[in-house]
Enzyme design. Structure first.
Site, PDB file in Angstrom:
ATOM      1  CG  ASN A 158     -36.692 -37.021  32.174  1.00 20.51           C
ATOM      2  OD1 ASN A 158     -36.773 -36.222  31.253  1.00 20.51           O
ATOM      3  ND2 ASN A 158     -35.930 -36.803  33.223  1.00 20.51           N
ATOM      4  CG  ASP A 224     -27.261 -34.318  35.590  1.00 23.10           C
ATOM      5  OD1 ASP A 224     -26.700 -33.759  34.629  1.00 23.10           O
ATOM      6  OD2 ASP A 224     -27.063 -34.005  36.779  1.00 23.10           O
ATOM      7  CD  GLU A 225     -34.315 -38.273  36.154  1.00 26.23           C
ATOM      8  OE1 GLU A 225     -35.256 -38.221  35.346  1.00 26.23           O
ATOM      9  OE2 GLU A 225     -34.463 -38.266  37.375  1.00 26.23           O
ATOM     10  CG  LEU A 226     -32.959 -35.242  28.062  1.00 26.37           C
ATOM     11  CD1 LEU A 226     -34.175 -36.094  27.716  1.00 26.37           C
ATOM     12  CD2 LEU A 226     -33.251 -33.768  27.749  1.00 26.37           C
TER      13      LEU A 226
END
Length: 1244
Positions: A158, A224-226
């Site tokens: 990420n 959002d990935e986190l």
């Protein structure tokens, strides 16, 4: 399709490189268009660009050749097919591994689940947390941890592509591939795929690398990935390794620096996903990770990353299980070479950890046990992963750690299925909200703050300054909060003393930025109702009574009551002694936040300059200020005479629908001694604020409140020292009004405007000197508890048949024209009628069955008391001091079981209560009366007969008042003798009883005691006191001190620095039994060897003091003694001792007419301990130096001369007579007889 001849492949090298595959949008979200090149280098070759790039040729927008994009697509499809094939192969191996591991687990009797923390041990608080295998072995030798072996766990990367894709990530990608690490980077995605595809990749991974840079927080996709990564971490399905690349850990955790500015740029604070992003960003830095240092080479840093990834892969594949994916909590980490180490070492609170360990690890306790730990934040957990019908806690003994429970819904399933949990299981829940574990836990441990020593040490570690006094003030402000101590220390580190002092001045108003960020997270989780309550308390109502605060926040006391309770459960406030208190750090945060105009509920104005600017100086550009409350301190006006306000200033400047609280006051002088208020108004004021609840205005300048004042929501009205004549012209409905203070409004003459205040609780009218009557409608005030009419000199009576059923306190003190008292109230507890003109009490007073205090002091026309006074069964204190016309006291026919204080001084009573009186004097004739038993007032503790001119003697039955501690007989001119006194008497003051000749033998009953309570008997100016009486007084004091010393010796209490027993009487000679005597103020006795043996229990000291040239103007005299023992090696070889003293609390000065004898007894038991440590010491003679002096409490009184002094040792029973001498031996039989009488009386 558009085309151009200005683009070539060679020129495209300056453009940003596109991800593999066919692009769907450009970097800035613009649609992609296909163009055809007409350059000589690439004729008719097609490429991708966006419309913006065509207009702005120099900008770095997307550029890619179509043929290269198609080749990328083919390559990615091929790689994806290979991954699918590999996943199928891995799945087969996983199934086999899981099957093989089930065999040993089936033989285990209990499993231990540490969720979500992989390891937990509290064996030694000075060591690092042990690994999970060690932790499990410490719990149970038969325990096992369920595991599934994973082969080659996949890594999801990420990162922010705009920063790293073409440099750092490309090198990392190569290093991961060369190390045979299965990884995913988003350039492997097809161009048409969306965020859900990334989420699926995260779910398929077991490890996540979160690579933070300064521009990371710009990207919504990254954030959002986190969030998704942290969700999987909390489920125990993913491990996250944070990488801090050229960004500070604290900038990420606290949203500061460029990282924070990028996060909150534009209007992103209003983004609905912001709370999730903030929570994820706070959680990740608490994981083990790597921090890039400025001196490091990037290639070395990538090697470190690969190594730590391999270690985590090995741990996952080596048996740590799929349900234990989160890392051990630490504050921050850094990387230097190949070493991973913590950067912050937390203080080791051994005692707290020991207490916690006792609660957690009592595995001999066979029943199920649930422990709540309050005030320990951690990371969130997902209930559905742990708590379900298949949970192993329902089938096997288990240990669960549920970390940072934030709401009771998260443990509702556990509460409902509590009985299904296998006996012997242990469940630990950490939370910052006590209500979330209510009714669930068996025991609760509240994590306390650091003590002063620990706090100072932690602060100094970070502040690194040498200003100890200033450091203590910072520590006091932080209140034991480690985070606050750390951040405040860092803030002032390296600054000089003046800067420290300046910061101290701003602490109550300016919150440290990092602390503010930390506190903001908890604040943002509150509901709007809770936020308003928190800010109102911080800005306005800290340290106020709980019930008062609840009423002000919401008149209906429903939601506000819940809000206050919720804030207390969340530890944002606390309720102490019935008051709402708040930590200083939270209060500063609340004031800073509450005074902001950005609050939805409105600004809370506390700043003096800003308030003046708003009300007086500022010109509004548009609209009105949304203000919730104004607190204006007039003491900060300085030399300014005041500010003039126009009648319409409030409505012109403030939103009418928002103002709730207005207070104009003086913090330095609550009475505002200056003549007028500094907020000057014209003859009227416009104030149509319907939401006003709290209206305080010291020295309100108008004669009445504004006619448009709307009191529908008014709860508290305070106008002390005002010019008000009546509250309103006519009565208004005040359905919420509970508190009114119009004290010292000397022009107030009419109170009828409050006749409809039916729910009033407290009414303060003290000092309203022009108020002559109260409205008859007061009987409708059924909730009135407190009524203060002190000093209403024009008031003559209360309204007829006034019935205040809730009234508990009525104050009519100083109402000099008040003649007739009539009131009906069954709940009255305190009645003050002192200095009134009443002549008698009404019959209705017998109905005051809850009356505790009846104060009739200085009622100079009071002639009698009702005979049924004894019916006041709850009465504890009766004050009749100064009732000069009161000539009789009613008989106590029934037991007044609670009466403790009876003050009869300066009365004309000739017929004292028959329980007290033995002889009274009528016209020079002494008439004896039959003494009665004292069970009528058996709990009496304080008796004052001071200034009574008729008492001849006290009855012998007074000795039965076992609880009596204090008797005041000063200025009883006719007192001839004193009968035997009760055994626990602590003070008898018979100053200037000019007729007193004799005392009883024994003077008081002697009884065994275990208490060290100083006792004094004062007979100053009793010039007719016979020598036999003096001997009796000395003998009693001697025996009393011996009993106290023996009791202390049995209890091993050591040295008592205050006098055990003291007495004084007229005389000029030191008693003969004192073994050492001298003239003047000093003597130096030499004590023989072994003097402290053979029953030694204490020391007797004596001084003859001449007062012929002294009047007690200071009303306080003390006789002190300095004792020095030169050959004793103990810590108490030199000490000061208080021998006795004289004090006067009244107006009359106490003049001593002649020389007096002062005798005091103390003990010194430590001398025996000191000599026992050196056996030969007892053979050495001791030289002592005893010095006396008279002081006024501070300085020596020079014109009080010490004529003679004496010193003697006191021995225990069986040996004391030898030291007492022949003068007092003749009285020993009487003393021993008194002791036996006391014993017999005690067991009667």
């Amino acid at each position: 399709m558009m085309s151009t001849t200005n683009y070539s492949y060679a020129s495209s090298s300056s453009y940003r490189v596109c991800p593999p595959g066919v692009p769907s949008k450009c970097w800035f979200g613009e649609e992609i268009i296909t163009f055809t090149s007409k350059t000589n280098e690439n004729p008719y070759r097609r490429f991708y660009r966006c419309a913006i790039a065509m207009k702005r040729e120099n900008e770095e927008h997307l550029f890619k050749w179509v043929d290269e994009a198609l080749l990328d697509e083919i390559k990615m499809v091929n790689e994806k097919c290979n991954r699918v094939a590999k996943n199928i192969s891995d799945m087969r191996m996983k199934v086999m591994a899981k099957f093989s591991l089930q065999l040993p687990i089936l033989h285990s009797s209990e499993n231990i689940h540490l969720h979500p923390i992989a390891s937990f041990s509290i064996t030694n608080p000075t060591k690092k947390v042990q690994n999970s295998s060690m932790a499990s072995s410490s719990f149970s030798s038969s325990s096992a941890i369920s595991v599934v072996r994973l082969l080659s766990p996949r890594v999801f990367v990420n990162f922010r592509g705009i920063d790293l894709r073409n440099n750092f990530i490309s090198h990392l990608e190569k290093a991961l591939g060369e190390s045979d690490i299965d990884f995913f980077i988003d350039n492997q995605l097809l161009p048409s795929e969306d965020l859900e595809t990334l989420f699926k990749e995260i779910e398929d991974s077991k490890i996540a690398l979160a690579i933070f840079t300064e521009r990371y927080s710009e990207s919504k996709w990254c954030l959002d990935e986190l969030v998704k990564i942290m969700e999987k971490v909390q489920e125990g399905k993913l491990r996250v390794i944070p990488i801090f690349f050229k960004v500070k850990v604290n900038d990420v955790k606290h949203f500061t620096g460029k990282f924070g500015r990028n996060l909150y740029r534009g209007d992103r604070r209003e983004n609905s996903n912001m709370p999730k992003w903030e929570a994820a960003l706070r959680s990740v830095p608490a994981k083990k990770g790597l921090t890039w240092a400025d001196h490091m080479n990037e290639s070395d840093f990538i090697v470190d990353i690969v190594k730590i990834v391999k270690k985590v892969q090995a741990k996952i594949s080596g048996g740590q299980g799929t349900n234990n994916m989160s890392s051990t909590n630490i504050s921050s980490v850094s990387s230097s070479g190949n070493t991973l180490s913590g950067t912050i070492e937390q203080p080791r609170l051994e005692q707290q950890l020991k207490e916690l360990e006792e609660k957690l690890f009592d595995f001999n306790y066979e029943k199920r046990r649930i422990v709540g730990i309050v005030g320990m934040p951690g990371i969130d957990w997902l209930k559905n992963t742990l708590l379900n019908d298949k949970a192993q806690m329902f089938t096997k003994k288990s240990f669960y750690l549920l970390d940072d429970v934030s709401h009771k819904d998260q443990v509702e399933y556990l509460l409902q299925n509590r009985e299904r949990i296998i006996d012997g299981s242990k469940i630990v829940i950490t939370t910052r909200d006590k209500s979330s574990i209510e009714k669930l836990v068996d025991d609760t441990y509240v994590v306390s703050g650091l003590n002063d020593k620990e706090a100072l040490q932690l602060f100094n570690n970070h502040a690194k300054g040498n200003f100890p006094e200033l450091s203590k003030k910072f520590v006091e402000y932080a209140g034991g909060n480690p985070r606050a101590l750390e951040e405040l220390g860092k803030e002032i580190c390296g600054k000089d003393e003046n800067q420290w002092k300046a910061r101290l001045l701003t602490l109550p108003y300016c919150c440290n930025p990092r602390i503010l960020t930390e506190l903001r997270f908890s604040y943002d989780l509150l509901s709007d109702q809770q936020k308003d309550a928190f800010l109102d308390i911080a800005c306005f109502f800290r340290s106020e009574e709980e019930d008062y605060v609840k009423c002000l926040l919401d008149p209906h006391v429903t939601e506000s009551g819940e809000a206050v309770k919720d804030l207390a459960e969340k530890l944002l406030i606390c309720i102490s002694a019935g008051r709402v208190e708040m930590h200083d750090v939270w209060c500063t945060f609340g004031k800073e936040l509450g005074s902001s105009h950005e609050n939805k509920s409105g600004e809370r104005m506390l700043n003096h300059d800003k308030t003046i600017e708003t009300l007086y100086l500022k010109r509004l550009k548009k609209g009105k200020n949304k203000v919730r409350g104004i607190f204006l301190d007039m003491s900060k006006f300085g030399g300014i005479n005041g500010i003039p306000l126009k009648a319409n200033r409030f409505i012109k400047r403030l939103d009418q629908q928002n103002l709730r609280y207005l207070k104009i006051y003086d913090s330095l002088c609550p009475q505002r001694c200056e003549k007028d208020c500094k907020v000057n108004l014209p003859d009227e004021l416009e104030f149509p604020f319907p939401e006003i609840r709290y209206f305080h205005w010291l020295k309100f300048p108008l004669t009445e409140l504004p006619s448009d004042f709307n009191p529908n929501n008014l709860i508290d009205l305070r106008l002390p020292y005002s010019k008000i004549k009546h509250v309103w012209e006519d009565a208004k409905k005040t359905p919420q009004l509970k508190w009114v203070d119009l004290s010292f409004s000397t022009e107030l003459s009419d109170l009828s405007a409050l006749s409809k205040a039916f729910y009033l609780r407290r009414l303060n009218l003290e000092g309203c000197t022009n108020l002559s009557s109260l409205p008859k409608e007061m009987s409708n005030m059924k909730s009135l508890v407190f009524l203060n009419l002190r000093g209403c000199v024009m008031l003559s009576s209360l309204p007829k048949k006034l019935n205040l059923i809730s009234l508990k306190i009525l104050i009519l003190s100083g109402c000099s024209k008040f003649e007739k008292f009539e009131l009906y109230s069954e709940n009255l507890e305190f009645l003050h009628l002192d200095s009134t003109a009443i002549k008698s009490l009404p019959k209705s007073i017998k109905n005051f069955q809850k009356l505790v205090l009846l104060n009739l002091k200085e009622c100079k026309v009071l002639e009698s008391l009702p005979y049924y006074l004894y019916k006041l069964k709850a009465l504890e204190e009766l004050i009749l001091s100064g009732c000069v016309l009161l000539r009789s006291f009613p008989d106590i026919k029934e037991n007044m079981e609670n009466l403790q204080i009876l003050l009869l001084d300066r009365t004309s009573i000739k017929e004292l209560p028959n329980v007290l009186l033995h002889c009274v004097k009528f016209k020079d004739q002494v008439v004896c009366q039959q003494p009665l038993r004292m069970n009528g007032i058996s709990l009496l503790r304080h008796l004052c007969l001071r200034g009574n001119k008729d008492i001849c003697s006290l009855g012998s039955s007074i000795s039965q008042l076992y609880h009596l501690k204090w008797i005041d007989l000063k200025y009883c001119d006719s007192l001839l003798s004193i009968s035997t006194l009760p055994p626990n008497l602590q003070c008898l003051d018979a100053h200037e009883c000019i007729s007193l000749k004799t005392v009883a033998s024994p003077l008081a009953l002697l009884m065994p005691t275990t208490q060290q309570v100083p006792t004094s008997f004062i007979f100053t100016n009793c010039e007719k006191l016979e020598q036999a009486a003096k001997n009796e007084i000395v003998c009693y004091a001697h025996n009393k001190s011996r009993l106290l010393s023996e009791a202390l010796n049995r209890q091993n209490k050591g040295f008592a620095f205050e006098t055990l027993v003291a007495t004084c009487f007229p005389g000029s000679e030191v008693p003969a039994w004192f073994s050492h005597r001298a003239s003047g103020a000093e003597l130096k006795p030499e004590l023989p060897g072994h003097w402290s043996k053979n029953g030694y229990v204490g020391i007797a000291l004596c001084a003859i003091v001449s007062f012929e040239d002294y009047e007690n103007r200071n009303k306080d005299l003390q006789l002190k003694c300095r004792c020095e023992f030169n050959d004793i090696e103990t810590s108490s070889s030199n000490f000061n001792c208080h021998i006795g003293g004289l004090s006067e609390t009244g107006v009359k000065e106490k003049k001593i007419k002649s020389s007096h004898v002062f005798i005091g007894y103390t003990n010194w038991l430590d001398i025996n301990k000191g000599q026992e440590q050196n056996g030969t010491m007892g053979c050495v003679p001791t030289k002592a130096s005893i010095t006396f002096k008279v002081t006024d409490g501070t300085n020596e009184v020079m014109n009080c001369e010490i004529l003679k002094c004496g010193f003697s040792l006191v021995y225990e029973s069986g040996s004391w007579e030898a030291s007492l001498g022949t003068e007092c031996v003749t009285h020993c039989k009487g003393i021993l007889s008194g002791f036996l009488k006391g014993i017999k009386w005690l067991f009667k």
